[in-house]
Design a protein around this motif. Structure first.
Motif, mmCIF file in Angstrom:
data_model
loop_
_atom_site.group_PDB
_atom_site.id
_atom_site.type_symbol
_atom_site.label_atom_id
_atom_site.label_comp_id
_atom_site.label_asym_id
_atom_site.label_seq_id
_atom_site.Cartn_x
_atom_site.Cartn_y
_atom_site.Cartn_z
ATOM 1 N N GLU A 1 0.829 -1.214 0.000
ATOM 2 C CA GLU A 1 0.000 0.000 0.000
ATOM 3 C C GLU A 1 0.859 1.258 0.000
ATOM 4 O O GLU A 1 0.387 2.346 -0.329
ATOM 5 C CB GLU A 1 -0.932 0.014 1.213
ATOM 6 N N GLY A 2 2.118 1.113 0.436
ATOM 7 C CA GLY A 2 3.033 2.246 0.404
ATOM 8 C C GLY A 2 2.880 3.217 1.552
ATOM 9 O O GLY A 2 3.484 4.299 1.539
ATOM 10 N N ILE A 3 2.072 2.872 2.542
ATOM 11 C CA ILE A 3 1.899 3.710 3.721
ATOM 12 C C ILE A 3 1.909 2.820 4.957
ATOM 13 O O ILE A 3 1.748 1.598 4.861
ATOM 14 C CB ILE A 3 0.568 4.491 3.710
ATOM 15 N N ILE A 4 2.119 3.435 6.109
ATOM 16 C CA ILE A 4 1.948 2.737 7.379
ATOM 17 C C ILE A 4 0.697 3.314 8.036
ATOM 18 O O ILE A 4 0.625 4.519 8.301
ATOM 19 C CB ILE A 4 3.186 2.894 8.276
ATOM 20 N N GLN A 5 -0.278 2.468 8.228
ATOM 21 C CA GLN A 5 -1.571 2.893 8.774
ATOM 22 C C GLN A 5 -1.778 2.307 10.155
ATOM 23 O O GLN A 5 -1.604 1.111 10.369
ATOM 24 C CB GLN A 5 -2.710 2.462 7.841
ATOM 25 N N LEU A 6 -2.160 3.155 11.087
ATOM 26 C CA LEU A 6 -2.545 2.742 12.430
ATOM 27 C C LEU A 6 -3.996 3.125 12.645
ATOM 28 O O LEU A 6 -4.396 4.262 12.348
ATOM 29 C CB LEU A 6 -1.681 3.434 13.497
ATOM 30 N N THR A 7 -4.794 2.185 13.128
ATOM 31 C CA THR A 7 -6.191 2.469 13.448
ATOM 32 C C THR A 7 -6.415 2.067 14.894
ATOM 33 O O THR A 7 -6.103 0.941 15.281
ATOM 34 C CB THR A 7 -7.145 1.704 12.514
ATOM 35 N N MET A 8 -6.938 2.987 15.681
ATOM 36 C CA MET A 8 -7.046 2.731 17.126
ATOM 37 C C MET A 8 -8.287 3.383 17.724
ATOM 38 O O MET A 8 -8.832 4.351 17.184
ATOM 39 C CB MET A 8 -5.805 3.273 17.839
ATOM 40 N N LYS A 9 -8.720 2.825 18.844
ATOM 41 C CA LYS A 9 -9.798 3.438 19.604
ATOM 42 C C LYS A 9 -9.237 4.582 20.431
ATOM 43 O O LYS A 9 -8.150 4.486 20.995
ATOM 44 C CB LYS A 9 -10.466 2.414 20.524
ATOM 45 N N VAL A 10 -10.008 5.657 20.519
ATOM 46 C CA VAL A 10 -9.629 6.806 21.338
ATOM 47 C C VAL A 10 -10.829 7.168 22.200
ATOM 48 O O VAL A 10 -11.884 7.545 21.681
ATOM 49 C CB VAL A 10 -9.200 8.013 20.475
ATOM 50 N N SER A 11 -10.692 7.035 23.502
ATOM 51 C CA SER A 11 -11.806 7.281 24.419
ATOM 52 C C SER A 11 -12.003 8.785 24.626
ATOM 53 O O SER A 11 -11.208 9.619 24.162
ATOM 54 C CB SER A 11 -11.534 6.610 25.768
ATOM 55 N N GLU A 12 -13.058 9.146 25.340
ATOM 56 C CA GLU A 12 -13.326 10.547 25.635
ATOM 57 C C GLU A 12 -12.256 11.135 26.558
ATOM 58 O O GLU A 12 -12.086 12.359 26.616
ATOM 59 C CB GLU A 12 -14.712 10.695 26.248
ATOM 60 N N GLN A 13 -11.581 10.256 27.306
ATOM 61 C CA GLN A 13 -10.465 10.687 28.142
ATOM 62 C C GLN A 13 -9.214 9.917 27.699
ATOM 63 O O GLN A 13 -8.780 8.969 28.359
ATOM 64 C CB GLN A 13 -10.768 10.439 29.621
ATOM 65 N N PRO A 14 -8.638 10.325 26.579
ATOM 66 C CA PRO A 14 -7.531 9.556 25.997
ATOM 67 C C PRO A 14 -6.261 9.631 26.835
ATOM 68 O O PRO A 14 -6.058 10.564 27.617
ATOM 69 C CB PRO A 14 -7.334 10.216 24.631
ATOM 70 N N SER A 15 -5.415 8.637 26.641
ATOM 71 C CA SER A 15 -4.114 8.619 27.303
ATOM 72 C C SER A 15 -3.259 9.765 26.769
ATOM 73 O O SER A 15 -3.567 10.386 25.738
ATOM 74 C CB SER A 15 -3.409 7.291 27.033
ATOM 75 N N GLU A 16 -2.158 10.029 27.457
ATOM 76 C CA GLU A 16 -1.233 11.069 27.036
ATOM 77 C C GLU A 16 -0.702 10.774 25.637
ATOM 78 O O GLU A 16 -0.558 11.670 24.805
ATOM 79 C CB GLU A 16 -0.084 11.151 28.045
ATOM 80 N N PHE A 17 -0.423 9.494 25.364
ATOM 81 C CA PHE A 17 0.072 9.095 24.047
ATOM 82 C C PHE A 17 -0.959 9.419 22.972
ATOM 83 O O PHE A 17 -0.621 10.000 21.923
ATOM 84 C CB PHE A 17 0.402 7.609 24.036
ATOM 85 N N LYS A 18 -2.206 9.060 23.210
ATOM 86 C CA LYS A 18 -3.225 9.268 22.174
ATOM 87 C C LYS A 18 -3.571 10.744 22.005
ATOM 88 O O LYS A 18 -3.896 11.187 20.892
ATOM 89 C CB LYS A 18 -4.458 8.410 22.473
ATOM 90 N N LYS A 19 -3.486 11.528 23.071
ATOM 91 C CA LYS A 19 -3.649 12.977 22.922
ATOM 92 C C LYS A 19 -2.570 13.521 21.991
ATOM 93 O O LYS A 19 -2.837 14.366 21.132
ATOM 94 C CB LYS A 19 -3.546 13.663 24.279
ATOM 95 N N ALA A 20 -1.354 13.023 22.171
ATOM 96 C CA ALA A 20 -0.234 13.496 21.355
ATOM 97 C C ALA A 20 -0.393 13.090 19.897
ATOM 98 O O ALA A 20 -0.143 13.891 18.986
ATOM 99 C CB ALA A 20 1.078 12.968 21.919
#
Length: 234
Positions: free
Chosen positions: A71-90
């Motif tokens: 596909e030529g890309i790196i794709q990440l798909t993840m759940k993000v809650s209403e109070q996301p972790s510091e990593f997911k906020k970033a």
């Protein structure tokens, strides 16, 4: 050998320029990054991704790569809650010009043998199977006997339109489920057809993976014929 390869690949860190992000469905986001020419992986593997555009405490997390190399890309798909972790906020704050780092790929969660295979996804655990089925399409493996059992309580299922299209182009059979009992019934049919001639791949939240593995073993499926990819924190 696989363990040695993982250890070597972990020390290979590459910067991935951010391309785009978008909301896939309620509470689920996709992030796409440029793929360096020397980066490759087997569909189903994961990488270790590090936030570099902000200073945060827990800056590295493992994620399954939801795309396949061609596909030529790196794709990440993840759940993000209403109070996301510091990593997911970033990661939600990524903008043009930002990058993240990737180490890997690692893991043995990928198709190796041309045997009847059952892919069992729970919720966000569909991500490695999206990659695997895209790879099956690209490699024209119409002879490969693969079934996807996808358990998700909310509708529509993640990637459903894309999976339906892939099912038309490949020999993969896709079954959408929303009840645990229905998953066990579907597994019973697969076990009856394949028994220990088949391979069973299970991906999803910890409780789902544990319950499915226990059920398969209770039906006399050998432990070595079951591959697991547990998604923690969901």
């Amino acid at each position: 050998m696989a363990f040695f390869q993982d250890m070597v690949s972990i020390f290979k860190k590459r910067e991935l320029p951010f391309i785009e992000s978008f909301q896939q469905s309620a509470g689920v986001y996709t992030f796409r990054f440029e793929k360096a020419e020397d980066v490759t992986w087997k569909a189903g593997q994961h990488g270790l991704f590090t936030i570099t555009h902000q200073k945060i405490k827990d800056h590295t997390r493992p994620f399954t790569i939801a795309s396949f190399p061609e596909e030529g890309i790196i794709q990440l798909t993840m759940k993000v809650s209403e109070q996301p972790s510091e990593f997911k906020k970033a990661i939600l704050s990524l903008e043009d010009g930002d990058t993240i780092k990737m180490a890997g790929p690692v893991g043995s969660f990928y198709l190796k043998e041309n045997t009847p295979t059952v892919l069992i996804a729970g919720g966000i655990g569909i991500t490695p199977f999206r990659s695997m089925i895209k790879q099956i399409e690209a490699d024209h493996l119409s002879h490969t006997q693969v079934q996807l059992l996808y358990l998700e309580s909310t509708k529509p299922h993640l990637f459903q339109e894309e999976l339906d299209d892939l099912a038309k182009k490949t020999s993969v059979q896709v079954t959408y489920l929303d009840q645990r009992d229905d998953l066990n019934k579907a597994l019973d049919k697969c076990i009856s057809s394949y028994s220990n001639n088949g391979r069973f791949f299970v991906a999803g939240p910890k409780s789902m993976v544990a319950a499915t593995t226990t059920y398969l073993q209770s039906q006399n499926i050998r432990k070595r014929h079951i591959k697991k990819d547990t998604f923690y924190g969901y």
